[in-house]
Design a protein around this motif. Structure first.
Motif, PDB file in Angstrom:
ATOM      1  N   PRO A  14      -0.685  -2.533  -3.001  1.00  0.00           N
ATOM      2  CA  PRO A  14       0.769  -2.166  -3.631  1.00  0.00           C
ATOM      3  C   PRO A  14       0.946  -1.643  -1.652  1.00  0.00           C
ATOM      4  O   PRO A  14       0.613  -1.338  -1.437  1.00  0.00           O
ATOM      5  N   GLY A  15       2.767  -2.156  -1.934  1.00  0.00           N
ATOM      6  CA  GLY A  15       3.082  -1.397  -0.983  1.00  0.00           C
ATOM      7  C   GLY A  15       3.380  -0.145  -0.685  1.00  0.00           C
ATOM      8  O   GLY A  15       3.743   0.089  -1.520  1.00  0.00           O
ATOM      9  N   LYS A  16       4.815  -0.202   0.572  1.00  0.00           N
ATOM     10  CA  LYS A  16       5.868   0.717   0.728  1.00  0.00           C
ATOM     11  C   LYS A  16       6.821   0.135   1.133  1.00  0.00           C
ATOM     12  O   LYS A  16       7.430  -1.037   0.920  1.00  0.00           O
ATOM     13  N   PRO A  17       7.972   1.257   0.180  1.00  0.00           N
ATOM     14  CA  PRO A  17       9.468   0.181   0.417  1.00  0.00           C
ATOM     15  C   PRO A  17       9.894  -0.220   1.512  1.00  0.00           C
ATOM     16  O   PRO A  17       9.516   0.195   3.205  1.00  0.00           O
ATOM     17  N   LEU A  18      10.751  -1.123   1.550  1.00  0.00           N
ATOM     18  CA  LEU A  18      10.698  -1.754   2.895  1.00  0.00           C
ATOM     19  C   LEU A  18       9.664  -2.557   3.632  1.00  0.00           C
ATOM     20  O   LEU A  18       9.293  -3.853   3.990  1.00  0.00           O
ATOM     21  N   VAL A  19       8.951  -2.002   4.170  1.00  0.00           N
ATOM     22  CA  VAL A  19       8.206  -2.361   5.074  1.00  0.00           C
ATOM     23  C   VAL A  19       6.367  -3.498   4.388  1.00  0.00           C
ATOM     24  O   VAL A  19       5.940  -3.996   4.708  1.00  0.00           O
ATOM     25  N   GLY A  20       6.855  -3.035   2.867  1.00  0.00           N
ATOM     26  CA  GLY A  20       6.252  -3.430   2.454  1.00  0.00           C
ATOM     27  C   GLY A  20       4.511  -3.001   2.508  1.00  0.00           C
ATOM     28  O   GLY A  20       4.099  -1.435   2.940  1.00  0.00           O
ATOM     29  N   ASN A  21       3.130  -4.170   2.688  1.00  0.00           N
ATOM     30  CA  ASN A  21       1.926  -4.243   3.203  1.00  0.00           C
ATOM     31  C   ASN A  21       1.685  -3.658   5.198  1.00  0.00           C
ATOM     32  O   ASN A  21       0.834  -3.305   5.751  1.00  0.00           O
ATOM     33  N   LEU A  22       2.679  -3.586   6.019  1.00  0.00           N
ATOM     34  CA  LEU A  22       2.712  -3.801   7.033  1.00  0.00           C
ATOM     35  C   LEU A  22       2.120  -2.657   7.907  1.00  0.00           C
ATOM     36  O   LEU A  22       1.159  -2.625   8.116  1.00  0.00           O
ATOM     37  N   PRO A  23       2.377  -1.542   7.380  1.00  0.00           N
ATOM     38  CA  PRO A  23       1.620  -0.209   7.623  1.00  0.00           C
ATOM     39  C   PRO A  23       0.091  -0.365   7.817  1.00  0.00           C
ATOM     40  O   PRO A  23      -1.018   0.845   8.025  1.00  0.00           O
ATOM     41  N   ASP A  24      -0.487  -1.206   6.813  1.00  0.00           N
ATOM     42  CA  ASP A  24      -2.038  -0.905   6.556  1.00  0.00           C
ATOM     43  C   ASP A  24      -2.377  -1.632   6.782  1.00  0.00           C
ATOM     44  O   ASP A  24      -4.290  -2.273   6.862  1.00  0.00           O
ATOM     45  N   ILE A  25      -1.651  -3.004   7.323  1.00  0.00           N
ATOM     46  CA  ILE A  25      -2.603  -3.819   7.779  1.00  0.00           C
ATOM     47  C   ILE A  25      -3.028  -3.500   9.517  1.00  0.00           C
ATOM     48  O   ILE A  25      -2.494  -2.987  10.751  1.00  0.00           O
ATOM     49  N   PRO A  26      -3.972  -3.809   9.815  1.00  0.00           N
ATOM     50  CA  PRO A  26      -4.917  -2.963  11.500  1.00  0.00           C
ATOM     51  C   PRO A  26      -4.595  -4.415  12.777  1.00  0.00           C
ATOM     52  O   PRO A  26      -4.130  -5.404  11.777  1.00  0.00           O
ATOM     53  N   PRO A  27      -4.044  -3.507  13.539  1.00  0.00           N
ATOM     54  CA  PRO A  27      -3.506  -4.559  14.740  1.00  0.00           C
ATOM     55  C   PRO A  27      -4.397  -5.663  15.072  1.00  0.00           C
ATOM     56  O   PRO A  27      -4.452  -6.806  15.980  1.00  0.00           O
ATOM     57  N   LYS A  28      -6.011  -5.422  14.656  1.00  0.00           N
ATOM     58  CA  LYS A  28      -6.673  -6.461  15.573  1.00  0.00           C
ATOM     59  C   LYS A  28      -7.702  -6.840  14.628  1.00  0.00           C
ATOM     60  O   LYS A  28      -7.758  -5.571  13.838  1.00  0.00           O
ATOM     61  N   HIS A  29      -8.118  -7.863  14.530  1.00  0.00           N
ATOM     62  CA  HIS A  29      -9.056  -7.605  12.920  1.00  0.00           C
ATOM     63  C   HIS A  29      -8.374  -7.941  12.095  1.00  0.00           C
ATOM     64  O   HIS A  29      -9.060  -7.246  11.356  1.00  0.00           O
ATOM     65  N   SER A  30      -7.379  -8.527  11.378  1.00  0.00           N
ATOM     66  CA  SER A  30      -6.880  -8.019  10.393  1.00  0.00           C
ATOM     67  C   SER A  30      -8.023  -9.010   8.931  1.00  0.00           C
ATOM     68  O   SER A  30      -7.171  -8.504   7.908  1.00  0.00           O
ATOM     69  N   TRP A  31      -8.347  -9.840   9.606  1.00  0.00           N
ATOM     70  CA  TRP A  31      -9.255 -10.738   8.860  1.00  0.00           C
ATOM     71  C   TRP A  31     -10.227 -10.572   7.899  1.00  0.00           C
ATOM     72  O   TRP A  31     -11.108  -9.512   7.187  1.00  0.00           O
ATOM     73  N   LEU A  32     -10.979  -8.864   8.587  1.00  0.00           N
ATOM     74  CA  LEU A  32     -12.402  -8.214   8.184  1.00  0.00           C
ATOM     75  C   LEU A  32     -10.944  -7.241   6.979  1.00  0.00           C
ATOM     76  O   LEU A  32     -11.671  -6.931   5.776  1.00  0.00           O
ATOM     77  N   LYS A  33      -9.874  -6.480   7.000  1.00  0.00           N
ATOM     78  CA  LYS A  33      -8.929  -5.479   6.303  1.00  0.00           C
ATOM     79  C   LYS A  33      -8.595  -6.611   4.596  1.00  0.00           C
ATOM     80  O   LYS A  33      -9.280  -6.168   3.469  1.00  0.00           O
ATOM     81  N   PHE A  34      -8.596  -8.153   5.268  1.00  0.00           N
ATOM     82  CA  PHE A  34      -7.968  -9.438   4.052  1.00  0.00           C
ATOM     83  C   PHE A  34      -9.340  -9.359   3.479  1.00  0.00           C
ATOM     84  O   PHE A  34      -9.077 -10.009   1.765  1.00  0.00           O
ATOM     85  N   LYS A  35     -10.595  -9.939   3.564  1.00  0.00           N
ATOM     86  CA  LYS A  35     -11.921  -9.921   3.336  1.00  0.00           C
ATOM     87  C   LYS A  35     -12.149  -8.604   1.880  1.00  0.00           C
ATOM     88  O   LYS A  35     -12.151  -8.805   1.365  1.00  0.00           O
ATOM     89  N   LYS A  36     -11.829  -7.244   2.681  1.00  0.00           N
ATOM     90  CA  LYS A  36     -11.864  -6.060   1.593  1.00  0.00           C
ATOM     91  C   LYS A  36     -10.875  -6.539   0.312  1.00  0.00           C
ATOM     92  O   LYS A  36     -10.975  -6.080  -1.085  1.00  0.00           O
ATOM     93  N   TRP A  37      -9.585  -6.341   0.497  1.00  0.00           N
ATOM     94  CA  TRP A  37      -8.892  -7.024  -0.503  1.00  0.00           C
ATOM     95  C   TRP A  37      -8.499  -8.248  -1.359  1.00  0.00           C
ATOM     96  O   TRP A  37      -8.613  -8.054  -2.913  1.00  0.00           O
ATOM     97  N   SER A  38      -9.405  -8.620  -0.292  1.00  0.00           N
ATOM     98  CA  SER A  38      -9.576  -9.976  -1.078  1.00  0.00           C
ATOM     99  C   SER A  38     -10.668 -10.184  -2.492  1.00  0.00           C
ATOM    100  O   SER A  38     -10.758 -10.492  -3.514  1.00  0.00           O
TER     101      SER A  38
END
Length: 528
Positions: A40-64
């Motif tokens: 789930p995201g936040k109004p207007l910005v969606g998932n943007l605040p939850d994505i780390p600025p470095k090595h985002s693929w690690l977070k994506f792996k956890k979400w997947s």
């Protein structure tokens, strides 16, 4: 508050308003399909605040792991889907390549830095097809054998200097990669790797990786910031200057070859090949062609060097596999000659180690996103036109069904029939042909054939000539970190200490004789 900051805030607010309007006009699921799940995201910005600025693929792996192999993200109103298995990535990006082979035209990297000249970011159109056609002609599996003498010489020079100064390993790997491409692309030789032209090209490489990284520039999230005049938009001023620098460089490299052709002194190289046959590429102008060759450098030099740095890290962490490599290479080559590319068919352990390094520590870990050009439905999931599709290589290479015990470095998964990735005969497999580490579909890395041969050659030669182990400090072994990697869409391990020395003086003598022999025969010697 500074005037420019106030303008930026007003523009950002305007962008948010446009975002709210445009989100209501987005295509909606049809024919019984539905959007795939996602966090789930936040109004207007969606998932943007939850994505780390470095090595985002690690977070994506956890979400997947939580939401499944095709996951939906909303980043400030822009649709992003993440494919986390090889099957999903191939089904979409390869089998439906006519839909998923374009690129989103992001303001920072595509419009402002590249001025729509960089093939990596071209949409799927005639210009891209001509650029890809040229890339294929100079890097396909039929022609790469012609480059063997260059790879042999540059690999021997790299090995000699690595033995003399192992702490400078990053430079030696980069000089090898740059030396190969400079010879093939521009007909120039490198002596030190510190030549100004080389530094300039590597600066361009690192710049595009930085600028294209997710979240690097606010204008990519809020494109309406493009309305700001350059005088009060620092990002426009910066990127305009960077574009002029890279355009000047790529034009000079092409014009140097033009001048040599007029003088009758131009060696065979990719830019000469283009200039002689440019009528075959009617949709490429000279600036675009200069960027095509520059992109081959960007695609090959940095990534091959990064993969070799990961190889060194992996062998320090797994010395048992380096010993197996040495034993295999010694059996095939003995003490009296260095391995060549022709030995690769007899070195399945070497090929398995290379492939497993690329799986375990992928260079382009998050993948470069593809962009859909029309609405589509996949397994009941609706994919609207204008969606970024990320093939998350970090997750793809850790799919448990395909790679049991995925977080462990296990080259045996390519060598033993009990593993799902095993194929035979071992004189052919494993190999890197169409390997997911090089991307997917029509956007697969154009230099993969050259890279495969370089990785095999360097790996086998290091095993033949060197002993590698952990560094020691005050009598205690220093354990390098498992994953301390740079940021950007192409990544490599940050510098780490390790021990490297020649296996014997006799092997160093064999190496020096090869350099002397091949150096004398080098037709490009002294042309830089």
């Amino acid at each position: 508050m500074a005037y420019s900051s106030l303008v930026l805030l007003i523009a950002a607010a305007f962008a948010l308003g446009l975002l709210a309007i445009s989100s209501n006009k987005r295509s909606q699921p049809k024919n019984g399909s539905k959007f795939p799940p996602g966090p789930p995201g936040k109004p207007l910005v969606g998932n943007l605040p939850d994505i780390p600025p470095k090595h985002s693929w690690l977070k994506f792996k956890k979400w997947s792991d939580q939401y499944g192999p095709l996951m939906r993200l909303n980043i400030a109103g822009r649709e992003h889907y993440v494919a986390s298995t090889e099957k999903v990535a191939n089904d979409l990006l390869r089998e439906r390549g006519g839909i998923y082979s374009s690129r989103e035209q992001l303001p920072a990297a595509v419009q402002l830095l590249s001025k729509n000249l960089r093939p990596l970011f071209w949409p799927y159109n005639d210009t891209w097809r001509d650029g890809r056609k040229f890339m294929h002609q100079v890097s396909n599996s039929t022609v790469v054998g012609n480059y063997q003498a260059t790879q042999i010489l540059e690999s021997a020079r790299m090995l000699r200097d690595l033995i003399k100064d192992p702490n400078n390993y990053e430079h030696w790997f980069e000089r090898y990669s740059a030396g190969i491409i400079f010879r093939l692309a521009f007909g120039k030789t490198l002596e030190t790797g510190h030549e100004q032209s080389v530094r300039n090209v590597f600066n361009v490489v690192h710049t595009v990786e930085r600028v294209a990284s997710p979240g690097a520039y606010l204008v990519d999230t809020f494109p309406s910031l493009l309305i700001l005049p350059q005088a009060i938009a620092p990002f426009k001023q910066e990127l305009a200057g960077l574009h002029e620098r890279e355009l000047k460089l790529f034009r000079k490299l092409l014009n140097d070859v033009k001048s040599e052709m007029k003088a009758g002194t131009a060696p065979d190289c990719w830019e000469k090949d283009y200039l002689e046959r440019k009528a075959e590429f009617p949709h490429l102008n000279e600036d675009e062609a200069a960027y095509v060759v520059g992109t081959l450098f960007e695609a090959g030099a940095g990534t091959t060097a990064a993969a070799m740095m990961s190889f060194m890290l992996t062998m320090v962490l797994h010395p048992e596999w380096f010993k197996k490599l040495q034993q295999e290479v010694d059996t095939v080559c003995g003490n009296d000659r260095l391995p060549t590319i022709d030995d690769a068919t007899q070195l399945p352990i070497m090929r398995a180690v290379v492939k497993e390094v690329l799986r375990w520590r992928p260079v382009t870990a998050g993948g470069v996103p593809h962009y859909s050009i029309k609405d589509d439905v996949y397994n009941g999931h609706f994919i609207p036109a204008g969606t970024n599709i990320h093939a998350n290589q970090w997750a793809i290479h850790r799919e448990p069904g395909l790679y049991p015990d995925p977080d462990s470095f296990k080259p045996e998964r390519w060598l033993e029939s009990s593993y799902p990735t095993y194929r035979e005969p071992l004189t052919t497999y494993p190999n890197l042909h169409n390997y997911s580490a090089f991307g997917f579909g029509r956007r697969i890395c154009p230099g993969q054939n050259i890279a495969e041969r370089s990785l095999y050659l360097l790996t086998a030669r290091i095993a033949w000539a060197c002993d590698v182990g952990k560094a020691e400090k005050d009598g205690v072994e220093v354990e390098p970190p498992l994953y301390d990697y740079t940021s950007g869409f192409n990544v490599q391990p940050n510098w780490f200490a390790f021990d490297l020395k020649a296996r014997s003086q006799e092997r160093v003598s064999v190496l020096e004789k090869e350099i002397e022999k091949n150096g004398k025969e080098d037709p490009l010697k002294g042309r830089m």
